[in-house]
Design a protein around this motif. Sequence first.
Motif, PDB file in Angstrom:
ATOM      1  N   UNK A  34      19.466 -10.784 -22.434  1.00  0.00           N
ATOM      2  CA  UNK A  34      20.398 -10.978 -23.532  1.00  0.00           C
ATOM      3  C   UNK A  34      21.645 -10.108 -23.340  1.00  0.00           C
ATOM      4  N   UNK A  35      21.427  -8.889 -22.851  1.00  0.00           N
ATOM      5  CA  UNK A  35      22.556  -7.975 -22.681  1.00  0.00           C
ATOM      6  C   UNK A  35      23.522  -8.476 -21.605  1.00  0.00           C
ATOM      7  N   UNK A  36      22.976  -9.030 -20.496  1.00  0.00           N
ATOM      8  CA  UNK A  36      23.873  -9.404 -19.404  1.00  0.00           C
ATOM      9  C   UNK A  36      24.580 -10.742 -19.612  1.00  0.00           C
ATOM     10  N   UNK A  37      24.104 -11.547 -20.572  1.00  0.00           N
ATOM     11  CA  UNK A  37      24.878 -12.751 -20.807  1.00  0.00           C
ATOM     12  C   UNK A  37      25.826 -12.485 -21.988  1.00  0.00           C
ATOM     13  N   UNK A  38      26.639 -13.498 -22.351  1.00  0.00           N
ATOM     14  CA  UNK A  38      27.563 -13.252 -23.449  1.00  0.00           C
ATOM     15  C   UNK A  38      26.728 -12.977 -24.695  1.00  0.00           C
ATOM     16  N   UNK A  39      26.858 -11.772 -25.190  1.00  0.00           N
ATOM     17  CA  UNK A  39      25.991 -11.366 -26.279  1.00  0.00           C
ATOM     18  C   UNK A  39      26.446 -11.847 -27.636  1.00  0.00           C
ATOM     19  N   UNK A  40      25.440 -12.194 -28.424  1.00  0.00           N
ATOM     20  CA  UNK A  40      25.708 -12.568 -29.792  1.00  0.00           C
ATOM     21  C   UNK A  40      24.995 -11.518 -30.654  1.00  0.00           C
ATOM     22  N   UNK A  41      25.720 -10.785 -31.483  1.00  0.00           N
ATOM     23  CA  UNK A  41      25.096  -9.680 -32.225  1.00  0.00           C
ATOM     24  C   UNK A  41      23.878 -10.085 -33.052  1.00  0.00           C
ATOM     25  N   UNK A  42      23.893 -11.308 -33.587  1.00  0.00           N
ATOM     26  CA  UNK A  42      22.743 -11.722 -34.408  1.00  0.00           C
ATOM     27  C   UNK A  42      21.512 -11.919 -33.524  1.00  0.00           C
ATOM     28  N   UNK A  43      21.730 -12.603 -32.397  1.00  0.00           N
ATOM     29  CA  UNK A  43      20.613 -12.812 -31.461  1.00  0.00           C
ATOM     30  C   UNK A  43      20.150 -11.490 -30.855  1.00  0.00           C
ATOM     31  N   UNK A  44      21.105 -10.616 -30.530  1.00  0.00           N
ATOM     32  CA  UNK A  44      20.754  -9.301 -29.970  1.00  0.00           C
ATOM     33  C   UNK A  44      19.788  -8.605 -30.918  1.00  0.00           C
ATOM     34  N   UNK A  45      20.164  -8.635 -32.194  1.00  0.00           N
ATOM     35  CA  UNK A  45      19.342  -7.930 -33.175  1.00  0.00           C
ATOM     36  C   UNK A  45      17.992  -8.600 -33.376  1.00  0.00           C
ATOM     37  N   UNK A  46      17.959  -9.924 -33.258  1.00  0.00           N
ATOM     38  CA  UNK A  46      16.678 -10.624 -33.424  1.00  0.00           C
ATOM     39  C   UNK A  46      15.671 -10.142 -32.378  1.00  0.00           C
ATOM     40  N   UNK A  47      16.143 -10.021 -31.143  1.00  0.00           N
ATOM     41  CA  UNK A  47      15.232  -9.598 -30.065  1.00  0.00           C
ATOM     42  C   UNK A  47      14.857  -8.126 -30.234  1.00  0.00           C
TER      43      UNK A  47
END
Length: 138
Positions: A34-47
């Motif tokens: 998730x970090x190395x692709x274009x990050x989406x803050x909502x998805x980042x937080x979900x994981x």
Amino acid sequence: MDFLQWNEKYALGIQEIDSQHQSLFLLINRLYRQMIRVSDPIEDNEILDELIKYTKVHFSFEENFFDKISFAESDKKLHKMEHLNFCAKIEEFQEKMLSGEEGLTTSMMIFLKDWLKNHILKTDMTYKIELDKISAPE
Ligand SMILES: [Fe+2]
Ligand SMILES: [Fe+2]
């Protein structure tokens, strides 16, 4: 190759705990991808949130487990302290992410990876050694 590679040296030989550790490896790898692709803050937080919740499930399972075996109280206390400190640290990451102060970073990923590897090899292994002593024939 995965960011965090499972290998036999991490196996405690206790099936449920090994599979929980493997799930933690998977979650850290998902967070890394998730970090190395274009990050989406909502998805980042979900994981990250999934990782935090699963870590807590694992820690309580483990604490319950080693509370049942004869294992020095001081070792149990230290072990639980390591768990608590780790939870505090990842929750701090999450707060920073939610406030927009910081996103997923390489240093955070390296911290997660190193912490988990060291904790399994040094701290979790100690109760495995105690268990082996109990089950070893006289
Ligand atoms: Fe542990
Ligand atoms: Fe563990």
